[in-house]
Design a protein around this motif. Structure first.
Motif, PDB file in Angstrom:
ATOM      1  N   GLU A 293     -16.800   5.745   2.789  1.00 17.52           N
ATOM      2  CA  GLU A 293     -17.608   5.191   1.700  1.00 17.52           C
ATOM      3  C   GLU A 293     -16.954   5.478   0.350  1.00 17.52           C
ATOM      4  O   GLU A 293     -17.564   6.051  -0.551  1.00 17.52           O
ATOM      5  N   THR A 294     -15.710   5.039   0.219  1.00 18.90           N
ATOM      6  CA  THR A 294     -14.993   5.198  -1.043  1.00 18.90           C
ATOM      7  C   THR A 294     -15.586   4.329  -2.145  1.00 18.90           C
ATOM      8  O   THR A 294     -15.503   4.666  -3.322  1.00 18.90           O
ATOM      9  N   LYS A 295     -16.158   3.195  -1.784  1.00 15.56           N
ATOM     10  CA  LYS A 295     -16.823   2.269  -2.725  1.00 15.56           C
ATOM     11  C   LYS A 295     -15.891   1.819  -3.856  1.00 15.56           C
ATOM     12  O   LYS A 295     -16.314   1.740  -5.020  1.00 15.56           O
ATOM     13  N   MET A 296     -14.655   1.510  -3.533  1.00 17.20           N
ATOM     14  CA  MET A 296     -13.689   1.127  -4.567  1.00 17.20           C
ATOM     15  C   MET A 296     -12.468   0.487  -3.921  1.00 17.20           C
ATOM     16  O   MET A 296     -12.319   0.506  -2.703  1.00 17.20           O
ATOM     17  N   HIS A 297     -11.621  -0.100  -4.767  1.00 12.54           N
ATOM     18  CA  HIS A 297     -10.292  -0.517  -4.352  1.00 12.54           C
ATOM     19  C   HIS A 297      -9.297   0.514  -4.869  1.00 12.54           C
ATOM     20  O   HIS A 297      -9.502   1.123  -5.922  1.00 12.54           O
ATOM     21  N   ARG A 298      -8.241   0.694  -4.143  1.00  8.71           N
ATOM     22  CA  ARG A 298      -7.282   1.757  -4.462  1.00  8.71           C
ATOM     23  C   ARG A 298      -6.774   1.679  -5.903  1.00  8.71           C
ATOM     24  O   ARG A 298      -6.529   2.709  -6.545  1.00  8.71           O
ATOM     25  N   ASP A 299      -6.615   0.469  -6.424  1.00  7.24           N
ATOM     26  CA  ASP A 299      -6.064   0.329  -7.770  1.00  7.24           C
ATOM     27  C   ASP A 299      -7.076   0.660  -8.877  1.00  7.24           C
ATOM     28  O   ASP A 299      -6.757   0.595 -10.055  1.00  7.24           O
ATOM     29  N   GLN A 300      -8.287   1.059  -8.478  1.00  7.12           N
ATOM     30  CA  GLN A 300      -9.317   1.376  -9.469  1.00  7.12           C
ATOM     31  C   GLN A 300      -9.339   2.856  -9.851  1.00  7.12           C
ATOM     32  O   GLN A 300     -10.169   3.274 -10.652  1.00  7.12           O
ATOM     33  N   VAL A 301      -8.441   3.655  -9.275  1.00  3.88           N
ATOM     34  CA  VAL A 301      -8.483   5.086  -9.528  1.00  3.88           C
ATOM     35  C   VAL A 301      -7.067   5.662  -9.531  1.00  3.88           C
ATOM     36  O   VAL A 301      -6.181   5.166  -8.828  1.00  3.88           O
ATOM     37  N   GLU A 302      -6.882   6.695 -10.358  1.00  2.00           N
ATOM     38  CA  GLU A 302      -5.644   7.466 -10.316  1.00  2.00           C
ATOM     39  C   GLU A 302      -5.919   8.743  -9.538  1.00  2.00           C
ATOM     40  O   GLU A 302      -6.820   9.507  -9.889  1.00  2.00           O
ATOM     41  N   PHE A 303      -5.150   8.962  -8.489  1.00  2.00           N
ATOM     42  CA  PHE A 303      -5.382  10.138  -7.653  1.00  2.00           C
ATOM     43  C   PHE A 303      -4.068  10.533  -7.001  1.00  2.00           C
ATOM     44  O   PHE A 303      -3.608   9.894  -6.061  1.00  2.00           O
ATOM     45  N   ASP A 304      -3.458  11.576  -7.525  1.00  2.00           N
ATOM     46  CA  ASP A 304      -2.194  12.076  -6.993  1.00  2.00           C
ATOM     47  C   ASP A 304      -2.468  13.265  -6.094  1.00  2.00           C
ATOM     48  O   ASP A 304      -3.277  14.143  -6.423  1.00  2.00           O
ATOM     49  N   THR A 305      -1.770  13.304  -4.959  1.00  2.00           N
ATOM     50  CA  THR A 305      -1.983  14.386  -3.992  1.00  2.00           C
ATOM     51  C   THR A 305      -0.644  14.927  -3.510  1.00  2.00           C
ATOM     52  O   THR A 305      -0.241  14.686  -2.374  1.00  2.00           O
ATOM     53  N   PRO A 306       0.081  15.663  -4.356  1.00  2.00           N
ATOM     54  CA  PRO A 306       1.353  16.246  -3.906  1.00  2.00           C
ATOM     55  C   PRO A 306       1.170  17.066  -2.635  1.00  2.00           C
ATOM     56  O   PRO A 306       0.254  17.896  -2.537  1.00  2.00           O
ATOM     57  N   GLY A 307       2.008  16.805  -1.648  1.00  2.00           N
ATOM     58  CA  GLY A 307       1.897  17.501  -0.366  1.00  2.00           C
ATOM     59  C   GLY A 307       1.094  16.748   0.669  1.00  2.00           C
ATOM     60  O   GLY A 307       1.060  17.137   1.839  1.00  2.00           O
ATOM     61  N   TYR A 308       0.433  15.649   0.242  1.00  2.00           N
ATOM     62  CA  TYR A 308      -0.367  14.848   1.172  1.00  2.00           C
ATOM     63  C   TYR A 308       0.025  13.371   1.059  1.00  2.00           C
ATOM     64  O   TYR A 308       0.136  12.845  -0.046  1.00  2.00           O
ATOM     65  N   PHE A 309       0.199  12.722   2.188  1.00  2.00           N
ATOM     66  CA  PHE A 309       0.348  11.274   2.227  1.00  2.00           C
ATOM     67  C   PHE A 309      -1.043  10.656   2.132  1.00  2.00           C
ATOM     68  O   PHE A 309      -2.016  11.212   2.644  1.00  2.00           O
ATOM     69  N   GLN A 310      -1.130   9.491   1.487  1.00  2.00           N
ATOM     70  CA  GLN A 310      -2.414   8.807   1.313  1.00  2.00           C
ATOM     71  C   GLN A 310      -2.420   7.466   2.045  1.00  2.00           C
ATOM     72  O   GLN A 310      -1.434   6.725   1.979  1.00  2.00           O
ATOM     73  N   TYR A 311      -3.541   7.166   2.679  1.00  2.00           N
ATOM     74  CA  TYR A 311      -3.733   5.864   3.326  1.00  2.00           C
ATOM     75  C   TYR A 311      -5.162   5.406   3.024  1.00  2.00           C
ATOM     76  O   TYR A 311      -6.116   6.138   3.265  1.00  2.00           O
ATOM     77  N   TRP A 312      -5.295   4.193   2.490  1.00  2.00           N
ATOM     78  CA  TRP A 312      -6.584   3.650   2.066  1.00  2.00           C
ATOM     79  C   TRP A 312      -6.839   2.321   2.765  1.00  2.00           C
ATOM     80  O   TRP A 312      -5.927   1.520   2.941  1.00  2.00           O
ATOM     81  N   ASN A 313      -8.086   2.102   3.135  1.00  2.00           N
ATOM     82  CA  ASN A 313      -8.494   0.798   3.659  1.00  2.00           C
ATOM     83  C   ASN A 313      -9.724   0.355   2.872  1.00  2.00           C
ATOM     84  O   ASN A 313     -10.820   0.900   3.042  1.00  2.00           O
ATOM     85  N   ASP A 314      -9.525  -0.605   1.983  1.00  2.00           N
ATOM     86  CA  ASP A 314     -10.589  -1.058   1.089  1.00  2.00           C
ATOM     87  C   ASP A 314     -11.332  -2.242   1.688  1.00  2.00           C
ATOM     88  O   ASP A 314     -10.735  -3.091   2.351  1.00  2.00           O
ATOM     89  N   ALA A 315     -12.622  -2.296   1.435  1.00  2.00           N
ATOM     90  CA  ALA A 315     -13.391  -3.481   1.794  1.00  2.00           C
ATOM     91  C   ALA A 315     -12.962  -4.658   0.926  1.00  2.00           C
ATOM     92  O   ALA A 315     -12.507  -4.480  -0.206  1.00  2.00           O
ATOM     93  N   VAL A 316     -13.111  -5.862   1.449  1.00  2.00           N
ATOM     94  CA  VAL A 316     -12.837  -7.057   0.650  1.00  2.00           C
ATOM     95  C   VAL A 316     -13.745  -7.072  -0.567  1.00  2.00           C
ATOM     96  O   VAL A 316     -13.317  -7.362  -1.691  1.00  2.00           O
ATOM     97  N   ARG A 317     -14.996  -6.728  -0.358  1.00  2.00           N
ATOM     98  CA  ARG A 317     -15.985  -6.685  -1.430  1.00  2.00           C
ATOM     99  C   ARG A 317     -15.832  -5.396  -2.233  1.00  2.00           C
ATOM    100  O   ARG A 317     -15.841  -4.293  -1.679  1.00  2.00           O
ATOM    101  N   LYS A 318     -15.666  -5.507  -3.536  1.00  2.00           N
ATOM    102  CA  LYS A 318     -15.489  -4.333  -4.378  1.00  2.00           C
ATOM    103  C   LYS A 318     -16.772  -3.495  -4.430  1.00  2.00           C
ATOM    104  O   LYS A 318     -17.872  -4.023  -4.382  1.00  2.00           O
ATOM    105  N   GLY A 319     -16.580  -2.190  -4.532  1.00  2.00           N
ATOM    106  CA  GLY A 319     -17.719  -1.290  -4.677  1.00  2.00           C
ATOM    107  C   GLY A 319     -18.483  -1.046  -3.389  1.00  2.00           C
ATOM    108  O   GLY A 319     -19.633  -0.595  -3.431  1.00  2.00           O
ATOM    109  N   TYR A 320     -17.857  -1.308  -2.250  1.00  2.00           N
ATOM    110  CA  TYR A 320     -18.582  -1.264  -0.981  1.00  2.00           C
ATOM    111  C   TYR A 320     -17.714  -0.614   0.089  1.00  2.00           C
ATOM    112  O   TYR A 320     -16.509  -0.874   0.181  1.00  2.00           O
ATOM    113  N   SER A 321     -18.320   0.228   0.912  1.00  2.00           N
ATOM    114  CA  SER A 321     -17.692   0.782   2.101  1.00  2.00           C
ATOM    115  C   SER A 321     -16.339   1.421   1.769  1.00  2.00           C
ATOM    116  O   SER A 321     -16.192   2.097   0.755  1.00  2.00           O
ATOM    117  N   GLY A 322     -15.341   1.252   2.624  1.00  2.00           N
ATOM    118  CA  GLY A 322     -14.007   1.768   2.372  1.00  2.00           C
ATOM    119  C   GLY A 322     -13.765   3.149   2.958  1.00  2.00           C
ATOM    120  O   GLY A 322     -14.666   3.995   3.023  1.00  2.00           O
TER     121      GLY A 322
END
Length: 252
Positions: free
Chosen positions: A36-65
């Protein structure tokens, strides 16, 4: 190996409440799976040195994820389950490693009036078939908000919720069928009689303070990983969402 799963109920909202990366470092988790990220990846800045990131966004913005942050780079990443009708809401990520698959999943909610119950059951059947196919190749670990309290012990008021979303006979049976295909609920395997073990509370009526809740967040593994499970925890003290994180500790 320490794995944590958390329905964050909006990643950007969580960021306003806490330093998520600092918290992740402090947990020393090898993997953090969120729903339930409720966003698209390009809507946030989030750096995680030491961790790889993988995101799956809903087609509809602000929902699920969903998203996964992992110290170990996977061999392969799969978004969704390859069924178009089920892959529009960003509900599933699969990471393939040498000896196992790791999945974060956000199961659809049947809705309060149960208008989405049929779709919820279709999703459940398709997801069960998907993890069965994976399990034929190597063991599976999946976690997330499964939107179902499986047994009466998994919520405060089972009788009054018997026909409510998340505790209908149909949803509970769906989860039982999945487990019967060779999978185990890690927490209940270790703590079959533990009462008051909840991972979600309503924002109303001081439910969290009173511990009037539901256990709907899980780590489920292939049966053959049972002996590698060293602990399963519910991190109730961690605030920031209406859910708390849950943890699985595995011997590698």
């Amino acid at each position: 190996m320490k794995l944590i799963s958390w329905n964050v109920n909006g990643f950007r909202a969580l960021q306003r409440k806490m330093d998520v990366y600092q918290w992740l470092k402090e947990t020393e988790a090898d993997v953090l799976c969120i729903q339930e990220t409720k966003m698209h990846r390009d809507q946030v800045e989030f750096d995680t040195p030491g961790y790889f990131q993988y995101w799956n966004d809903a087609v509809r913005k602000g929902y699920s994820g969903t998203a996964i942050f992992t110290k170990k780079e996977p061999l392969n990443v799969i978004y969704g389950m390859g069924i178009d009708v089920h892959d529009q809401e960003g509900r599933l990520i699969t990471l393939e490693y040498e000896n196992y698959y790791l999945l974060t999943v956000y199961t659809p909610n049947a809705k309060r009036d149960l208008t989405r119950l049929n779709y919820r059951l279709e999703w459940g059947a398709a997801f069960t078939e998907y993890i069965k196919r994976l399990d034929q190749h190597k063991p599976v670990i999946f976690c997330g908000d499964l939107n179902v309290a499986h047994q009466e012990i998994d919520l405060t008021y089972p009788k009054s919720n018997a026909k409510n979303s998340g505790f209908t006979e149909e949803e509970r049976t769906d989860f039982s069928r999945l487990l019967n295909e060779g999978f185990i609920d890690s927490y209940r395997t270790l703590y079959p009689n533990q009462k008051g073990a909840y991972s979600w509370w309503s924002f109303q009526f001081s439910a969290r303070q009173r511990n009037v809740g539901w256990r709907i967040d899980y780590f489920v593994t292939s049966q053959r990983l049972k002996d590698q499970i060293t602990d399963a925890k519910i991190l109730r003290e961690v605030a920031g969402s209406d859910h708390c994180p849950v943890e699985l500790d595995l011997a590698e």
